[in-house]
Design an enzyme around this catalytic site. Structure first.
Site, PDB file in Angstrom:
ATOM      1  N   GLU A 159       1.413  -4.405  -7.583  1.00 25.31           N
ATOM      2  CA  GLU A 159       1.302  -4.594  -9.035  1.00 25.31           C
ATOM      3  C   GLU A 159       1.413  -6.068  -9.401  1.00 25.31           C
ATOM      4  O   GLU A 159       0.776  -6.519 -10.366  1.00 25.31           O
ATOM      5  CB  GLU A 159       2.368  -3.761  -9.737  1.00 25.31           C
ATOM      6  CG  GLU A 159       2.082  -2.267  -9.636  1.00 25.31           C
ATOM      7  CD  GLU A 159       3.308  -1.387  -9.795  1.00 25.31           C
ATOM      8  OE1 GLU A 159       3.142  -0.158  -9.665  1.00 25.31           O
ATOM      9  OE2 GLU A 159       4.412  -1.900 -10.037  1.00 25.31           O
ATOM     10  N   LYS A 180      10.786  -1.034 -11.206  1.00 25.15           N
ATOM     11  CA  LYS A 180       9.687  -1.634 -11.975  1.00 25.15           C
ATOM     12  C   LYS A 180      10.161  -1.941 -13.408  1.00 25.15           C
ATOM     13  O   LYS A 180      11.288  -2.390 -13.589  1.00 25.15           O
ATOM     14  CB  LYS A 180       8.458  -0.730 -11.924  1.00 25.15           C
ATOM     15  CG  LYS A 180       8.097  -0.354 -10.477  1.00 25.15           C
ATOM     16  CD  LYS A 180       6.822   0.430 -10.358  1.00 25.15           C
ATOM     17  CE  LYS A 180       6.574   0.782  -8.906  1.00 25.15           C
ATOM     18  NZ  LYS A 180       5.280   1.450  -8.687  1.00 25.15           N
ATOM     19  N   GLY A 182       1.961   5.525  -7.350  1.00 29.45           N
ATOM     20  CA  GLY A 182       1.928   6.088  -8.690  1.00 29.45           C
ATOM     21  C   GLY A 182       0.761   7.002  -8.958  1.00 29.45           C
ATOM     22  O   GLY A 182       0.518   7.397 -10.095  1.00 29.45           O
ATOM     23  N   GLU A 214       2.678  -0.454   1.661  1.00 27.43           N
ATOM     24  CA  GLU A 214       2.395   0.364   0.482  1.00 27.43           C
ATOM     25  C   GLU A 214       0.886   0.407   0.240  1.00 27.43           C
ATOM     26  O   GLU A 214       0.315  -0.520  -0.339  1.00 27.43           O
ATOM     27  CB  GLU A 214       3.082  -0.217  -0.756  1.00 27.43           C
ATOM     28  CG  GLU A 214       4.592  -0.096  -0.732  1.00 27.43           C
ATOM     29  CD  GLU A 214       5.178  -0.153  -2.132  1.00 27.43           C
ATOM     30  OE1 GLU A 214       6.011   0.696  -2.459  1.00 27.43           O
ATOM     31  OE2 GLU A 214       4.788  -1.047  -2.909  1.00 27.43           O
ATOM     32  N   ASN A 255      12.503   0.942  -6.268  1.00 24.89           N
ATOM     33  CA  ASN A 255      11.900  -0.105  -7.098  1.00 24.89           C
ATOM     34  C   ASN A 255      11.710   0.460  -8.501  1.00 24.89           C
ATOM     35  O   ASN A 255      10.829   1.292  -8.725  1.00 24.89           O
ATOM     36  CB  ASN A 255      10.559  -0.539  -6.505  1.00 24.89           C
ATOM     37  CG  ASN A 255       9.856  -1.571  -7.376  1.00 24.89           C
ATOM     38  OD1 ASN A 255      10.462  -2.180  -8.250  1.00 24.89           O
ATOM     39  ND2 ASN A 255       8.563  -1.766  -7.138  1.00 24.89           N
ATOM     40  N   SER A 267       4.196   7.043  -3.497  1.00 20.44           N
ATOM     41  CA  SER A 267       4.425   8.438  -3.902  1.00 20.44           C
ATOM     42  C   SER A 267       5.403   9.147  -2.970  1.00 20.44           C
ATOM     43  O   SER A 267       5.232  10.326  -2.627  1.00 20.44           O
ATOM     44  CB  SER A 267       3.094   9.199  -3.971  1.00 20.44           C
ATOM     45  OG  SER A 267       2.258   8.644  -4.970  1.00 20.44           O
ATOM     46  N   HIS A 306       4.419  -7.253  -4.190  1.00 25.89           N
ATOM     47  CA  HIS A 306       4.109  -5.865  -4.551  1.00 25.89           C
ATOM     48  C   HIS A 306       2.698  -5.808  -5.132  1.00 25.89           C
ATOM     49  O   HIS A 306       2.238  -6.733  -5.797  1.00 25.89           O
ATOM     50  CB  HIS A 306       5.116  -5.343  -5.565  1.00 25.89           C
ATOM     51  CG  HIS A 306       5.021  -3.866  -5.791  1.00 25.89           C
ATOM     52  ND1 HIS A 306       4.091  -3.310  -6.628  1.00 25.89           N
ATOM     53  CD2 HIS A 306       5.743  -2.830  -5.271  1.00 25.89           C
ATOM     54  CE1 HIS A 306       4.238  -1.994  -6.629  1.00 25.89           C
ATOM     55  NE2 HIS A 306       5.236  -1.678  -5.812  1.00 25.89           N
TER      56      HIS A 306
END
Length: 250
Positions: free
Chosen positions: A97, A11, A173, A167, A9, A212, A95
């Site tokens: 985010e 992003k 991250g 996730e 991904n 991660s 996701h």
């Protein structure tokens, strides 16, 4: 037998030129993946989807988002027909985010998943808990709600088109990793929810871990029986790092 899948991904990273440079090495990565008997793919920005499709047609691609309406007054959005026009059949939905920064909810995820399946496309549905939820030991309650609402209308006949990605938000991250035991426990729990809903079809659905994931730890995660691959952020951005991910799976 479920195949292992590594999906990058990207992003909001890589210009079209940078995406093309990566795609120029796509066939090399695909050959490595073939030797390792795994599948690979990437989710670039909307602007780079057609670039990679043209440069390396065999590399699996996903869009990072889509709207559930086929057209309309939704400034800044992309529709399913637009993705189909350039040959894209997989879309990341939900996701963390998107949930955190763009008000994505379980209900809007449901609408997008329904629309994708109606168009014979593959939703890659992300679920996971925040640090606060993890520390309060309600991870499985959160996952249950995300699966129950997001997949509420998915029929057994369509269930094998799904990919689920667990996730944990607190590991995305941050450099913090859920242990392989946590990843297995939650991925197994997700499969049990899918089995309750769809029966033996659940054994065909790929469940990925994300958070991660790096070349150094991908092997341990993919050893887990219910972890069928990884959704990878930063470590998927360079050809060399992606190569190491593939090589370290086994």
């Amino acid at each position: 037998m479920r195949r292992k899948l590594l999906f990058g991904n990207w992003k909001m990273n890589k210009t079209r030129l940078e995406a093309a440079e990566f795609a120029n090495q796509g066939e090399y990565l695909l050959q490595l993946a073939k030797k390792a008997d795994i599948d690979i793919g990437v989710a670039p920005t909307f602007l780079s989807l057609d670039v990679i499709k043209h440069t390396c047609p065999a590399l699996r691609l996903a869009a990072q988002n889509v709207h559930y309406a086929s057209k309309g007054a939704f400034t800044g959005e992309i529709s399913i027909p637009m993705l189909q026009e350039i040959g894209i059949s997989t879309v990341i939905i939900g996701h963390s985010e998107r949930r955190q920064y763009f008000a994505e909810t379980n209900l809007t995820c449901q609408k997008k998943i329904d629309a994708l399946l109606e168009n014979n496309m593959c939703p890659l549905y992300c679920v996971g808990e925040t640090l606060d939820e993890f520390e309060h030991s309600i991870t499985k309650d959160v996952i249950h709600e995300q699966i129950s609402v997001g997949l509420a209308n998915v029929k057994p006949a369509d269930a094998n088109k799904l990919i689920i990605a667990y996730e944990p938000v607190w590991s995305i991250g941050t450099g913090k990793n859920a242990s392989k035991e946590i990843a297995q426990d939650i991925c197994h729990y997700i499969r049990s929810l899918l089995k309750d809903k769809y029966g033996d079809i659940a054994d065909e659905i790929q469940i990925l871990y994300g958070g991660s994931v790096k070349p150094e730890n991908v092997h341990d995660y993919l050893l887990m029986p219910d972890v069928d691959g990884a959704l990878i952020g930063g470590a998927s951005l360079s050809v060399d790092s992606f190569r190491q991910l593939i090589e370290n799976v086994h």
